[in-house]
Structure formats: structure tokens, C-alpha cells
Design a protein around this motif. Structure first.
Motif, PDB file in Angstrom:
ATOM      1  N   LEU A   1      39.629  40.794  40.501  1.00  0.00           N
ATOM      2  CA  LEU A   1      38.178  40.838  40.718  1.00  0.00           C
ATOM      3  C   LEU A   1      37.788  40.154  42.028  1.00  0.00           C
ATOM      4  CD1 LEU A   1      36.933  40.117  37.086  1.00  0.00           C
ATOM      5  CD2 LEU A   1      36.604  42.239  38.366  1.00  0.00           C
ATOM      6  N   THR A   2      38.466  39.071  42.377  1.00  0.00           N
ATOM      7  CA  THR A   2      38.162  38.417  43.657  1.00  0.00           C
ATOM      8  C   THR A   2      38.518  39.316  44.831  1.00  0.00           C
ATOM      9  OG1 THR A   2      40.323  37.297  43.715  1.00  0.00           O
ATOM     10  CG2 THR A   2      38.484  36.110  42.693  1.00  0.00           C
ATOM     11  N   LEU A   3      39.605  40.071  44.722  1.00  0.00           N
ATOM     12  CA  LEU A   3      39.996  40.978  45.797  1.00  0.00           C
ATOM     13  C   LEU A   3      38.970  42.103  45.963  1.00  0.00           C
ATOM     14  CD1 LEU A   3      43.860  41.280  45.225  1.00  0.00           C
ATOM     15  CD2 LEU A   3      42.692  40.167  47.143  1.00  0.00           C
ATOM     16  N   ILE A   4      38.564  42.705  44.835  1.00  0.00           N
ATOM     17  CA  ILE A   4      37.599  43.801  44.897  1.00  0.00           C
ATOM     18  C   ILE A   4      36.267  43.314  45.448  1.00  0.00           C
ATOM     19  CG2 ILE A   4      36.285  45.444  43.514  1.00  0.00           C
ATOM     20  CD1 ILE A   4      38.680  45.566  41.614  1.00  0.00           C
ATOM     21  N   ASN A   5      35.792  42.197  44.929  1.00  0.00           N
ATOM     22  CA  ASN A   5      34.503  41.678  45.384  1.00  0.00           C
ATOM     23  C   ASN A   5      34.584  41.149  46.807  1.00  0.00           C
ATOM     24  OD1 ASN A   5      32.705  42.005  43.025  1.00  0.00           O
ATOM     25  ND2 ASN A   5      34.147  40.639  42.009  1.00  0.00           N
ATOM     26  N   GLY A   6      35.732  40.591  47.157  1.00  0.00           N
ATOM     27  CA  GLY A   6      35.924  40.163  48.541  1.00  0.00           C
ATOM     28  C   GLY A   6      35.858  41.336  49.499  1.00  0.00           C
ATOM     29  N   ALA A   7      36.440  42.471  49.093  1.00  0.00           N
ATOM     30  CA  ALA A   7      36.385  43.676  49.926  1.00  0.00           C
ATOM     31  C   ALA A   7      34.944  44.164  50.081  1.00  0.00           C
ATOM     32  CB  ALA A   7      37.261  44.765  49.315  1.00  0.00           C
ATOM     33  N   LEU A   8      34.163  44.106  49.006  1.00  0.00           N
ATOM     34  CA  LEU A   8      32.763  44.501  49.082  1.00  0.00           C
ATOM     35  C   LEU A   8      31.999  43.610  50.064  1.00  0.00           C
ATOM     36  CD1 LEU A   8      31.785  45.251  45.362  1.00  0.00           C
ATOM     37  CD2 LEU A   8      31.632  46.853  47.288  1.00  0.00           C
ATOM     38  N   LEU A   9      32.205  42.312  49.953  1.00  0.00           N
ATOM     39  CA  LEU A   9      31.508  41.392  50.849  1.00  0.00           C
ATOM     40  C   LEU A   9      31.937  41.608  52.293  1.00  0.00           C
ATOM     41  CD1 LEU A   9      31.579  38.072  48.774  1.00  0.00           C
ATOM     42  CD2 LEU A   9      29.671  39.647  49.081  1.00  0.00           C
ATOM     43  N   PHE A  10      33.230  41.862  52.494  1.00  0.00           N
ATOM     44  CA  PHE A  10      33.722  42.110  53.852  1.00  0.00           C
ATOM     45  C   PHE A  10      33.041  43.343  54.446  1.00  0.00           C
ATOM     46  CE2 PHE A  10      36.733  43.930  56.910  1.00  0.00           C
ATOM     47  CZ  PHE A  10      36.938  42.827  57.733  1.00  0.00           C
ATOM     48  N   ARG A  11      32.885  44.377  53.631  1.00  0.00           N
ATOM     49  CA  ARG A  11      32.196  45.583  54.103  1.00  0.00           C
ATOM     50  C   ARG A  11      30.744  45.264  54.446  1.00  0.00           C
ATOM     51  NH1 ARG A  11      32.071  51.218  53.772  1.00  0.00           N
ATOM     52  NH2 ARG A  11      30.001  52.083  53.327  1.00  0.00           N
ATOM     53  N   TRP A  12      30.112  44.434  53.605  1.00  0.00           N
ATOM     54  CA  TRP A  12      28.706  44.124  53.826  1.00  0.00           C
ATOM     55  C   TRP A  12      28.492  43.195  55.026  1.00  0.00           C
ATOM     56  CZ3 TRP A  12      27.660  43.063  47.930  1.00  0.00           C
ATOM     57  CH2 TRP A  12      27.623  44.303  47.249  1.00  0.00           C
ATOM     58  N   CYS A  13      29.581  42.625  55.537  1.00  0.00           N
ATOM     59  CA  CYS A  13      29.443  41.826  56.756  1.00  0.00           C
ATOM     60  C   CYS A  13      29.021  42.700  57.942  1.00  0.00           C
ATOM     61  CB  CYS A  13      30.777  41.156  57.111  1.00  0.00           C
ATOM     62  SG  CYS A  13      31.240  39.813  56.017  1.00  0.00           S
ATOM     63  N   PHE A  14      29.461  43.931  57.921  1.00  0.00           N
ATOM     64  CA  PHE A  14      29.278  44.784  59.083  1.00  0.00           C
ATOM     65  C   PHE A  14      28.351  45.977  58.832  1.00  0.00           C
ATOM     66  CE2 PHE A  14      33.489  42.822  59.146  1.00  0.00           C
ATOM     67  CZ  PHE A  14      33.399  42.099  60.328  1.00  0.00           C
ATOM     68  N   ARG A  15      28.139  46.294  57.558  1.00  0.00           N
ATOM     69  CA  ARG A  15      27.261  47.417  57.233  1.00  0.00           C
ATOM     70  C   ARG A  15      26.357  47.021  56.071  1.00  0.00           C
ATOM     71  NH1 ARG A  15      30.282  53.060  56.706  1.00  0.00           N
ATOM     72  NH2 ARG A  15      28.074  53.657  56.625  1.00  0.00           N
ATOM     73  N   ALA A  16      25.126  47.414  56.145  1.00  0.00           N
ATOM     74  CA  ALA A  16      24.203  47.132  55.046  1.00  0.00           C
ATOM     75  C   ALA A  16      24.701  47.812  53.783  1.00  0.00           C
ATOM     76  CB  ALA A  16      22.805  47.623  55.394  1.00  0.00           C
ATOM     77  N   PRO A  17      24.509  47.185  52.632  1.00  0.00           N
ATOM     78  CA  PRO A  17      24.995  47.782  51.378  1.00  0.00           C
ATOM     79  C   PRO A  17      24.431  49.182  51.163  1.00  0.00           C
ATOM     80  CG  PRO A  17      24.336  45.516  51.033  1.00  0.00           C
ATOM     81  CD  PRO A  17      23.889  45.881  52.419  1.00  0.00           C
ATOM     82  N   SER A  18      25.323  50.154  50.989  1.00  0.00           N
ATOM     83  CA  SER A  18      24.919  51.526  50.740  1.00  0.00           C
ATOM     84  C   SER A  18      24.717  51.750  49.253  1.00  0.00           C
ATOM     85  CB  SER A  18      25.986  52.481  51.260  1.00  0.00           C
ATOM     86  OG  SER A  18      27.199  52.301  50.527  1.00  0.00           O
ATOM     87  N   SER A  19      24.199  52.921  48.917  1.00  0.00           N
ATOM     88  CA  SER A  19      24.006  53.257  47.514  1.00  0.00           C
ATOM     89  C   SER A  19      25.336  53.221  46.775  1.00  0.00           C
ATOM     90  CB  SER A  19      23.368  54.642  47.394  1.00  0.00           C
ATOM     91  OG  SER A  19      22.098  54.657  47.996  1.00  0.00           O
ATOM     92  N   LEU A  20      26.383  53.733  47.407  1.00  0.00           N
ATOM     93  CA  LEU A  20      27.692  53.788  46.760  1.00  0.00           C
ATOM     94  C   LEU A  20      28.260  52.391  46.541  1.00  0.00           C
ATOM     95  CD1 LEU A  20      29.996  55.516  45.685  1.00  0.00           C
ATOM     96  CD2 LEU A  20      30.951  55.570  48.010  1.00  0.00           C
ATOM     97  N   SER A  21      28.157  51.525  47.552  1.00  0.00           N
ATOM     98  CA  SER A  21      28.709  50.175  47.404  1.00  0.00           C
ATOM     99  C   SER A  21      27.898  49.357  46.400  1.00  0.00           C
ATOM    100  CB  SER A  21      28.754  49.465  48.762  1.00  0.00           C
ATOM    101  OG  SER A  21      27.447  49.269  49.274  1.00  0.00           O
ATOM    102  N   GLN A  22      26.600  49.606  46.334  1.00  0.00           N
ATOM    103  CA  GLN A  22      25.806  48.911  45.324  1.00  0.00           C
ATOM    104  C   GLN A  22      26.201  49.358  43.916  1.00  0.00           C
ATOM    105  OE1 GLN A  22      21.484  48.309  46.132  1.00  0.00           O
ATOM    106  NE2 GLN A  22      21.918  49.381  48.029  1.00  0.00           N
ATOM    107  N   ALA A  23      26.419  50.653  43.763  1.00  0.00           N
ATOM    108  CA  ALA A  23      26.871  51.156  42.467  1.00  0.00           C
ATOM    109  C   ALA A  23      28.220  50.551  42.106  1.00  0.00           C
ATOM    110  CB  ALA A  23      26.950  52.680  42.498  1.00  0.00           C
ATOM    111  N   ALA A  24      29.096  50.433  43.097  1.00  0.00           N
ATOM    112  CA  ALA A  24      30.405  49.828  42.847  1.00  0.00           C
ATOM    113  C   ALA A  24      30.255  48.363  42.448  1.00  0.00           C
ATOM    114  CB  ALA A  24      31.280  49.955  44.094  1.00  0.00           C
ATOM    115  N   ALA A  25      29.345  47.653  43.130  1.00  0.00           N
ATOM    116  CA  ALA A  25      29.126  46.246  42.803  1.00  0.00           C
ATOM    117  C   ALA A  25      28.628  46.092  41.373  1.00  0.00           C
ATOM    118  CB  ALA A  25      28.127  45.636  43.786  1.00  0.00           C
TER     119      ALA A  25
END
Length: 806
Positions: A471-495
Motif C-alpha cells: 500500500l505504501t508503494l502504490i500510494n507513494g506512486a500516486l503522490l509522485f505522479r501528483w507532484c508533477f501533474r494535477a490529480p486526474s479523474s482516473l488517479s482520483q478513482a484509483a486513490a
């Protein structure tokens, strides 16, 4: 593509939150399974079921004759008769009422947390994440077994929501709403969470006062006055339950000065806070994907007292939320809209939540900090055991910070955010991994206080470890993506999906469950005892059936006699009176009995206590065979219990031959509990009886004609004036009448009610009419009138709107 927050409407977010508990706990929702562990079956189900049955029979829920030889029912706060979700026991039988009551607490918590986050400025999606994390997080889930505490925690967001609006808007309507929320929390049944919540609201009022002072508002201290008004009105609304509760509590062992160790026994250590990352560090309480074997009760209790898990992603988002305190978020130029006022307001909200986390963490550390002595000296707060329960507020603060952290990501509010989010993402992955890698080092084990079982569960091949790491790896990947791109609909659904799996699996497998038929079954022991129509009580002895789903029920242990209308001389109640504890267990007893009578004198026919308490039946474990005792007659045995009849039992009401006055209660206690004392022949009273002869002979007959919860009617026939002893506990609020004329009730033989009955034939009445209930009803009525007066403009406004619309 940047998500337009309007794509997720508030009603949809609310609907999702209200459905989630029924999905996560679907066997519970369909009443195929039921929670049963510890206090749920030993206290909450029996008391709620008995109260509902009493009300259904047409009696007011004032006195409970089914436990401890009688106790107040409304005054027993944890029965929470005025808390609306508990009224489900009036509508549904067995496990259905219990299951729906618990599920409703999750819904109340989730909806309240969502609305609280919205009031802080979070959008629907961000608030939904916060609501989900709080609803299924550690404290709410862990406290399933302690329904009154769980209910109090469910109301925390509502008290915050209404108080927050009241402080900021100074609106009479919001003051009324906050008072109503406070009253509801107070009647949930346990004082600890309401007391801690009141302290948290005082902190909120102080922060808002500071904000108003900085902004140069007139009367910046107004929130503090509103806080006093809210809690004064809230206490008044809840007075109908609070005053009888205080009356009973003042007579219990817990009214005495609690010892330091008793208060701080469950103080939290660094090891306990690891549960925020590894919620199954110490094993699985309920068998499931995190472990095939359940933990023993003593270890489970430690987890119930300490768990504040909110999920991996919310923990990281809370850290991101706190970045707002050190960023330039309060500057108008950094805000997409809303200007400087909105920025300052959010900054002070973050300040409040950060201070709440810090203060509750320090408070939960208890005896491990120098603050413990100070806390112990504070009235009320310093008398509440289990200081770790303050993590209910830690959980709430973390989830609100998480909602604001998610909102800051959606808004891309600061230039500092990218670096901060990246740092949180890296820490989220490295810190848990580092704990697992270093767990084998002796110095690290010593520093964290890791136990042998912890090391076993931190092995990388166990789900206790690899699921949180994944879970830390998955959520860490989400946060890393959000460092450079605003959260998209898909990433929010994944979160959302990841968080739902995270806290959903945690909650679903946390507690053991049993077949729902447990609460619909009538055990053989109940059938046997119900055949005796004469007034009597029973005792289950030498038994501590904590972990078996149905063994306690089949033995009628603890409070299991109550759902079947069987009166018990013992039972489990956190507010058993000091006198009753002294009588049953001796003056050295320091806490409630938990329904366990282990005194070997119970087998001695000379021990007067069971006889005087009208204990006609003694229940033992199935294989127990006492040495030959002429006064004990075996009447039933099965694979769970052996039932013996006590042939020396005294009747429920009887005349004594002689009476003595003794002003020292301790001397009376020593005398009436000594081996060989015969309460039928002699009675000791604590006040003089100048009109009564020391000894009496001749005709003395008594019969109980009517018995209900709050009334006992008798007929007597005596040749001379005599003292009648009733094997019912002396308690304020009981009144006695002889031929319709009120007479004084005396305390006899340390514990029981007694009255002087004139010669001749008479009709007697004992009626429970407590002044505490009358006073509480008066205060609640006055407070309700004030509340209605405060909201009257709202009613008028609606009428005007309806008229203008027509």
C-alpha cells in the motif's frame, strides 16, 4: 486534464459513504453474522435488549431489577436510552438490532466527517476521502466492542461541525445545532469521549479567538462565550440522562479517587504508534487475510485501547495538509480564488488540527511524559482511565488534515507543494521499509520496544507486513505522479479504490464474528430457571468465558441472564455501587466485578451472602462437581453448565425476629458477611428505631402480589409491629407506602431496604420515583424550550419563503 470538482456532487459523495459500511460488512448487514466479542455480548446487547423489552412491556426504563440485585436503568449511562440509534432495539429482534446499530454508527461518523471537512474548505472528493478514512479507521472500527465509546466517537465530527460554524458565524441557529450535537454525544453512554471532545472544542474556540485577534475583529473573545453557551445548553438538554447518571456514579467505586496506574495503564509508546503504519503488527483479532488465529482477549484489549489507524494514503495526505502551515498558502496571491481571508482561515484551521494532533499524541503518551502528573490533577479529565482513548480525536484531526491535503493537491495552491509532496512520497515508502529492515537490530528493537510477536509479524513474507508495504508503494506512486501533474479523474478513482481496500479490509477482518443465531437462541439454562415462578436470583460462579462465542450465553455468565428476564445477584456493570462491591467482594475490591465471582466460600452453607441476596440457583461450569454439600441440589447439567438449587435461600421479602441499631456501616458489614450470620433472625439498621421492640414473636406473614421494574406490591399480616426486609438494594429514589401512607425506608444489613410495618393486615408498595429523573426532566424541558426559541427565526423564514413562493 484537471478534474472539475463539480463532477462529483455532494449528494453522490454522501451516498457513497452511506453505502460503504453495508458493503464492507455485508455479512453483518444481511444478518448472517454478528459481532460478539467481549463487551458487546457481555454488556451492550443484554442491556439494550432488556431495556427495549422493559419499555415494550409498558414500564418506564427507570430501574433495572435484572442485575446486581437492582440498579438504575436510565441512570446507567452506558445503556444510552436517549441516544436515538439505540432505539433500533425496539424495532428489531436479536442480532438485527445490534448489527444495524453498529452500522449506523459508521454511517453517522462518515457523514459527519464529510460535512466537517466541507466546512473546512474541502471539496466533495477530498471530503469523501476524509469521511471514508474516519468512518472505517482504527478507532471507529476498534470500538465496535464498546458501543458507547464508538457512538461518542461517531459524534465528534458533528460537534466540531456545528461548533465551528457557531464560532465563525455567531448564529443562534448554529449555537442551537451545536448544543444539540453536544447533547447527543453526552447521551451516547460513556463520559470519556464527550469530555475529550469538550477540551478539543475549547482549543478550537481559542484558535478562532486568536485568528479574530490577529484580524482585528471586535470582541475576539466571542467564541469562548459561545463555547460556554453551547455546553451549558447541551448539558441541559442531556440532563434527563446526566443527573441520574451522576447520582449512580457518585455511589460507585469509580467515584473514588482513581489511582495513577489505573488512569495511565494504557499510555501509548512509540511501538503503539507503529499501528498507524502496520495495523496488524500484533496479529489479527479476527481470523481473516491477516491471520488464521485470533488473539487472546488481553492482547486484543491493548489494541482496542491504542488503535488510531486511518489508512496509508490519509496519513500521507495529512502530512501534506500540514505543509500549509509552513508554506505561503495564507497569501492572497497564492490562492486561485477566495483572497487573503480564505487563505488565513484555512491556515488557522490547519493550525488547529496540527495542535489537536500534537496535544492528543502527548496526552495519549500519559505516564511516559512529565505531563501525566498535571493531567492526573485535573478534575474529571484526570479521573478517566485509558488515556489512549484520546486517539479518537487524533484520528479525526488526521482525517481532516488528509481532506485538506487532498484539496491542496487538487487546487495546486503553492509552489512549495511539489517539493513537499515529493518528500512525503519518498518518506511514505522509505520509513515503513526501513522499519522492516531494521527490525532485526537489537538497538532498534530496544528503542521501539518491539516484542517477539512484533518481530514475527514484521517478517516480509507475512501479510501483516507485505500488505502495508504494498500500500505504501502504490500510494507513494500516486503522490509522485501528483507532484508533477494535477490529480486526474482516473488517479482520483484509483486513490479512492486503494483507500477503500486499505481501510475496508482493515475493518472487515478486525473483529471476530459469529453466527447471528447466537442472539436469537434461548439456552437450556434460561429455560430451566424460567420454570420457577417465585422471585429468585441466580449466580454464575467460577467462570470467565471471554473468548468463546456462545459459552458465556449458555452459562448465563456476566449479563447473559438479562435478555431472558432472569434476575442476577451479580452481572457486569461499570457503575455497580460501592456498597454492593463491599458486600459481594469485600471492601478491598477496587473495580467492578465483570460478573466473575471466584470466592470459594460460595460453597460454604454458612456464608450468608448468597442466601440473603435471594440466590436460589448457582450455575457452575459443566464439569464442576462440588464436594458433598447438603444445601446444594443438582437440578440440571449439560455440556456447558451445571445448575444447583440453594435450599438455604432466604425469600425476597421477610420479617426479622430482632433488630439492632448500629451507626458504623463497617461494623455492620463485618457482622452480616461473617460465616454463620442469619439475616432472617436478626437485622442491623444504621438509624435508630425508637418505636420498634428489640425482638418480636407471633404471626408474621408477607406475600409479594405484584412485581414490575419500578414497583413492588406486597400484603402483610402480623400480630405485632415488625421490621420487613426486602432483598432489594437500598437506593435513593425508592419510596415506600403502607396503606397508601408514605413511610421511611431504612437500610438494613448494610445493603437492603427495610420498613416498619404496623400490626394487622396491610397493603405495601415500594415505588421508584427518583428526584434525579424529575430534576433532569425539568432541566431538559427548559433547555429544549430555549433551543426551540433559538431556531424560531429559521421556522419563520421558511414560512415566509413558502408564502412568497405561492
Amino acid at each position: 486534464m484537471v478534474l472539475n470538482l463539480r463532477q462529483l456532487s455532494g449528494p453522490v459523495a454522501v451516498g457513497v459513504l452511506l453505502v460503504v459500511p453495508f458493503v464492507v460488512f455485508f455479512p453483518i448487514a444481511f444478518v448472517d453474522r454478528a459481532f460478539f466479542a467481549m463487551d458487546l455480548q457481555f454488556y451492550f446487547y443484554p442491556y439494550h435488549r432488556a431495556a427495549a423489552d422493559l419499555i415494550s412491556s409498558g414500564s418506564l426504563p427507570l430501574w433495572n431489577p435484572l442485575t446486581s440485585s437492582g440498579l438504575p436503568l436510565l441512570g446507567d449511562g452506558q445503556t444510552a436510552l436517549l441516544y436515538p440509534p439505540n432505539w433500533l432495539f425496539l424495532l428489531f429482534p436479536g442480532a438485527a438490532a445490534l448489527n444495524f446499530d453498529i452500522l449506523l454508527q459508521f454511517c453517522i461518523a462518515g457523514l459527519g466527517a464529510y460535512l466537517a471537512a466541507r466546512s473546512l474548505g474541502a471539496g466533495p472528493f477530498s471530503a469523501m476521502l476524509g469521511g471514508l478514512a474516519y468512518m472505517l479507521g482504527g478507532f471507529m472500527t476498534a470500538r465496535v466492542i464498546h458501543l458507547s465509546i464508538q457512538s461518542g466517537a461517531a459524534m465528534i465530527p458533528w460537534v466540531f461541525l456545528c461548533s465551528h460554524h457557531a464560532f465563525r458565524r455567531s448564529s443562534a441557529r448554529w449555537v442551537a445545532a451545536a448544543a444539540f450535537a453536544v447533547a447527543l454525544q453526552m447521551v451516547t453512554g460513556h463520559p470519556q469521549i464527550p469530555v475529550y471532545t469538550a477540551a478539543a472544542m475549547a482549543l478550537l474556540a481559542a484558535v478562532v479567538t486568536l485568528e479574530y485577534s490577529v484580524e482585528g475583529f471586535r470582541r475576539p473573545w466571542r467564541p469562548m462565550l459561545l463555547l460556554v453557551a453551547i455546553y451549558a445548553l447541551g448539558c441541559g438538554l442531556a440532563a434527563l440522562q446526566l443527573l441520574p447518571w451522576f447520582e449512580l456514579a457518585s455511589l460507585s467505586p469509580r467515584a473514588e479517587s482513581a489511582g495513577y496506574e489505573f488512569i495511565f495503564k494504557h499510555s501509548m509508546t512509540i511501538r503503539d504508534w507503529l499501528l498507524l503504519l502496520f495495523p496488524y503488527l500484533r496479529g489479527s483479532i479476527g481470523a481473516g487475510v491477516y491471520g488464521a488465529e485470533t488473539l487472546p482477549s488481553l492482547i486484543a484489549v491493548e489494541l482496542w485501547e491504542r488503535t488510531a489507524y486511518v489508512g496509508i494514503l490519509p496519513l500521507a495526505l495529512a502530512a501534506i495538509g500540514l505543509l500549509g502551515l509552513v508554506s505561503s498558502a495564507a497569501r492572497a496571491g497564492d490562492l486561485p480564488s477566495g483572497g487573503a481571508i480564505a487563505g488565513r482561515r484555512r491556515w488557522f484551521s490547519l493550525l488547529y488540527l496540527g495542535l489537536l494532533v500534537l496535544s492528543t499524541v502527548l496526552f495519549a503518551a500519559g505516564k511516559h511524559t512529565p505531563l501525566a502528573a498535571v493531567v492526573h490533577s485535573i478534575p474529571v479529565v484526570g479521573s478517566l482511565r485509558g488515556v489512549a482513548r484520546v486517539v479518537a480525536l487524533t484520528s479525526f484531526a488526521l482525517t481532516m488534515l488528509a481532506a485538506l491535503g487532498m484539496q491542496s493537491l487538487l487546487e495546486q495552491r503553492t509552489r512549495l507543494a511539489r517539493g513537499g509532496v515529493l518528500g512525503v512520497a519518498v518518506a511514505l515508502v522509505l520509513v515503513p521499509a526501513g522499519i522492516v529492515l531494521l527490525a532485526g537490530a537489537p538497538w532498534f528493537q530496544s528503542w521501539l520496544g518491539l516484542a517477539k510477536g512484533d518481530l514475527l509479524n514484521l517478517a516480509a513474507n507475512r501479510p501483516n507486513t507485505y500488505v502495508p508495504l504494498l500500500l505504501t508503494l502504490i500510494n507513494g506512486a500516486l503522490l509522485f505522479r501528483w507532484c508533477f501533474r494535477a490529480p486526474s479523474s482516473l488517479s482520483q478513482a484509483a486513490a479512492f479504490a486503494v483507500l477503500l481496500f486499505d481501510v475496508g479490509s482493515f475493518a472487515a477482518f478486525y473483529h471476530p464474528t459469529t453466527d447471528a443465531s447466537l442472539y436469537a437462541t434461548r439456552p437450556a439454562a434460561a429455560e430451566v430457571l424460567s420454570r420457577d415462578a417465585e422471585p429468585h436470583r441466580k449466580l454464575t460462579v467460577f467462570d470467565l468465558s471471554w473468548d468463546d462465542a456462545d459459552l458465556a450465553q449458555r452459562r448465563l455468565s456476566v449479563s447473559w441472564g438479562m435478555p431472558y428476564g432472569i434476575e442476577d445477584a451479580n452481572g457486569f456493570n461499570s457503575l455497580q455501587t460501592r456498597r454492593y462491591m463491599n458486600y459481594m467482594f469485600g471492601p478491598d475490591a477496587t473495580d467492578v466485578s465483570y460478573g466473575a465471582l471466584l470466592d470459594p466460600r460460595i460453597l460454604d452453607p454458612r456464608w450468608p451472602i448468597p442466601h440473603a441476596l435471594n440466590v436460589k440457583y448457582l450455575l457452575f461450569p459443566e464439569r464442576f462437581t462440588p464436594a458433598k454439600r447438603d444445601h446444594l441440589r443438582l437440578i440440571h447439567r449439560d455440556d456447558a453448565v451445571s445448575i444447583f438449587e440453594n435450599t438455604l435461600v432466604l425469600p425476597r421479602a421477610y420479617f426479622v425476629d430482632s433488630v439492632r441499631s448500629e451507626s458504623d456501616p463497617q461494623k455492620i458489614l463485618e457482622t452480616v458477611t461473617a460465616l454463620g450470620f442469619d439475616g432472617r433472625r436478626e437485622a442491623f439498621v444504621e438509624d435508630p428505631l425508637p418505636r420498634l421492640e428489640p425482638a418480636a414473636v407471633g404471626r408474621a406473614e408477607v406475600a409479594i402480589t405484584t412485581r414490575s421494574a419500578n414497583r413492588i406490591e406486597l400484603t402483610t399480616s402480623t400480630s405485632s409491629e415488625r421490621l420487613l426486609v426486602l432483598s432489594e438494594m437500598y437506593f435513593p429514589g425508592w419510596r415506600a407506602f403502607v396503606g397508601g401512607v408514605e413511610t421511611e425506608i431504612h437500610r438494613a444489613n448494610y445493603l437492603f431496604r427495610a420498613i416498619v410495618v404496623p400490626a394487622g393486615e396491610h397493603r405495601l408498595e415500594f415505588v421508584y420515583r427518583p428526584r434525579s429523573v424529575a430534576a433532569g426532566l425539568t432541566l431538559s424541558t427548559i433547555s429544549l424550550a430555549i433551543l426551540l426559541w433559538l431556531i424560531r427565526p429559521l421556522c419563520f423564514d421558511r414560512r415566509r419563503s413558502q408564502r412568497s413562493g405561492t
